[in-house]
Design a protein around this motif. Structure first.
Motif, PDB file in Angstrom:
ATOM      1  N   VAL A 142      32.102  36.243  33.114  1.00 48.26           N
ATOM      2  CA  VAL A 142      33.270  35.943  33.935  1.00 48.26           C
ATOM      3  C   VAL A 142      33.429  34.424  34.009  1.00 48.26           C
ATOM      4  O   VAL A 142      32.460  33.699  34.174  1.00 48.26           O
ATOM      5  N   THR A 143      34.665  33.963  33.905  1.00 48.79           N
ATOM      6  CA  THR A 143      34.946  32.535  34.048  1.00 48.79           C
ATOM      7  C   THR A 143      35.858  32.318  35.249  1.00 48.79           C
ATOM      8  O   THR A 143      36.574  33.225  35.674  1.00 48.79           O
ATOM      9  N   CYS A 144      35.833  31.095  35.768  1.00 50.50           N
ATOM     10  CA  CYS A 144      36.716  30.765  36.891  1.00 50.50           C
ATOM     11  C   CYS A 144      38.175  30.885  36.481  1.00 50.50           C
ATOM     12  O   CYS A 144      39.019  31.276  37.290  1.00 50.50           O
ATOM     13  N   SER A 145      38.453  30.580  35.251  1.00 45.71           N
ATOM     14  CA  SER A 145      39.829  30.695  34.766  1.00 45.71           C
ATOM     15  C   SER A 145      40.311  32.147  34.869  1.00 45.71           C
ATOM     16  O   SER A 145      41.430  32.409  35.311  1.00 45.71           O
ATOM     17  N   GLN A 146      39.463  33.092  34.464  1.00 49.57           N
ATOM     18  CA  GLN A 146      39.814  34.514  34.568  1.00 49.57           C
ATOM     19  C   GLN A 146      40.009  34.929  36.014  1.00 49.57           C
ATOM     20  O   GLN A 146      40.982  35.609  36.353  1.00 49.57           O
ATOM     21  N   VAL A 147      39.067  34.536  36.868  1.00 49.55           N
ATOM     22  CA  VAL A 147      39.131  34.912  38.280  1.00 49.55           C
ATOM     23  C   VAL A 147      40.410  34.356  38.910  1.00 49.55           C
ATOM     24  O   VAL A 147      41.129  35.064  39.614  1.00 49.55           O
ATOM     25  N   THR A 148      40.700  33.102  38.627  1.00 46.61           N
ATOM     26  CA  THR A 148      41.901  32.465  39.178  1.00 46.61           C
ATOM     27  C   THR A 148      43.154  33.191  38.723  1.00 46.61           C
ATOM     28  O   THR A 148      44.047  33.488  39.518  1.00 46.61           O
ATOM     29  N   GLN A 149      43.218  33.488  37.441  1.00 43.67           N
ATOM     30  CA  GLN A 149      44.394  34.169  36.897  1.00 43.67           C
ATOM     31  C   GLN A 149      44.558  35.559  37.510  1.00 43.67           C
ATOM     32  O   GLN A 149      45.661  35.960  37.888  1.00 43.67           O
ATOM     33  N   LEU A 150      43.463  36.291  37.638  1.00 44.20           N
ATOM     34  CA  LEU A 150      43.536  37.653  38.170  1.00 44.20           C
ATOM     35  C   LEU A 150      43.891  37.685  39.653  1.00 44.20           C
ATOM     36  O   LEU A 150      44.565  38.612  40.113  1.00 44.20           O
ATOM     37  N   LEU A 151      43.437  36.688  40.412  1.00 41.87           N
ATOM     38  CA  LEU A 151      43.655  36.702  41.858  1.00 41.87           C
ATOM     39  C   LEU A 151      44.862  35.877  42.303  1.00 41.87           C
ATOM     40  O   LEU A 151      45.201  35.883  43.487  1.00 41.87           O
ATOM     41  N   ASN A 152      45.515  35.208  41.383  1.00 42.48           N
ATOM     42  CA  ASN A 152      46.690  34.403  41.730  1.00 42.48           C
ATOM     43  C   ASN A 152      47.771  35.203  42.467  1.00 42.48           C
ATOM     44  O   ASN A 152      48.369  34.685  43.407  1.00 42.48           O
ATOM     45  N   PRO A 153      48.009  36.466  42.124  1.00 41.40           N
ATOM     46  CA  PRO A 153      49.029  37.231  42.860  1.00 41.40           C
ATOM     47  C   PRO A 153      48.681  37.467  44.334  1.00 41.40           C
ATOM     48  O   PRO A 153      49.527  37.925  45.104  1.00 41.40           O
ATOM     49  N   CYS A 154      47.454  37.144  44.752  1.00 37.89           N
ATOM     50  CA  CYS A 154      47.018  37.369  46.130  1.00 37.89           C
ATOM     51  C   CYS A 154      47.305  36.190  47.050  1.00 37.89           C
ATOM     52  O   CYS A 154      47.218  36.325  48.279  1.00 37.89           O
TER      53      CYS A 154
END
Length: 119
Positions: free
Chosen positions: A29-41
């Motif tokens: 897992v990367t921070c970039s992935q986490v950020t992208q996935l949780l941006n709609p929140c």
């Protein structure tokens, strides 16, 4: 001509064997992935209201991608770091988001969580 066809076939067979037997690296897992996935929140985590379905989809994808202890520690740290950069974020909404989306995490999302201790 026949030798050329046999050579091509042999090369293809060797390539397929290499691809099939190659060891697979564990996804990290990367921070970039986490950020992208949780941006709609983000809007929900500031203003409350209805949780967008895309937000819960992202929460579920982060959970699914966090297969190892290292992945979970990385996701935890990324969430903490990202939340700290959002002015006006409501940490009560952050902490309750996983359960609101039907996801259980092995840690509480909070600024006080020690992500390094997550297994």
């Amino acid at each position: 001509m026949a030798n050329s066809a046999v050579l091509k076939l042999a090369c293809t067979v060797v390539l397929v064997c290499l691809l099939v037997t190659a060891p697979q690296a564990d996804a990290t897992v990367t921070c970039s992935q986490v950020t992208q996935l949780l941006n709609p929140c983000v809007n929900y985590l500031i203003y409350g209201g209805a949780i967008p379905s895309s937000c819960c989809a992202g929460v579920k994808q982060v959970k699914a991608a966090s297969r190892t202890g290292e992945d979970r520690r990385t996701a935890c740290s990324c969430i903490q770091d990202g939340a700290a950069m959002i002015p006006g974020i409501d940490y009560n909404l952050v902490a309750s988001l996983p359960s609101q989306c039907g996801v259980s995490l092995p840690y509480k999302i909070s600024p006080s969580t020690d992500c390094s201790r997550i297994n």
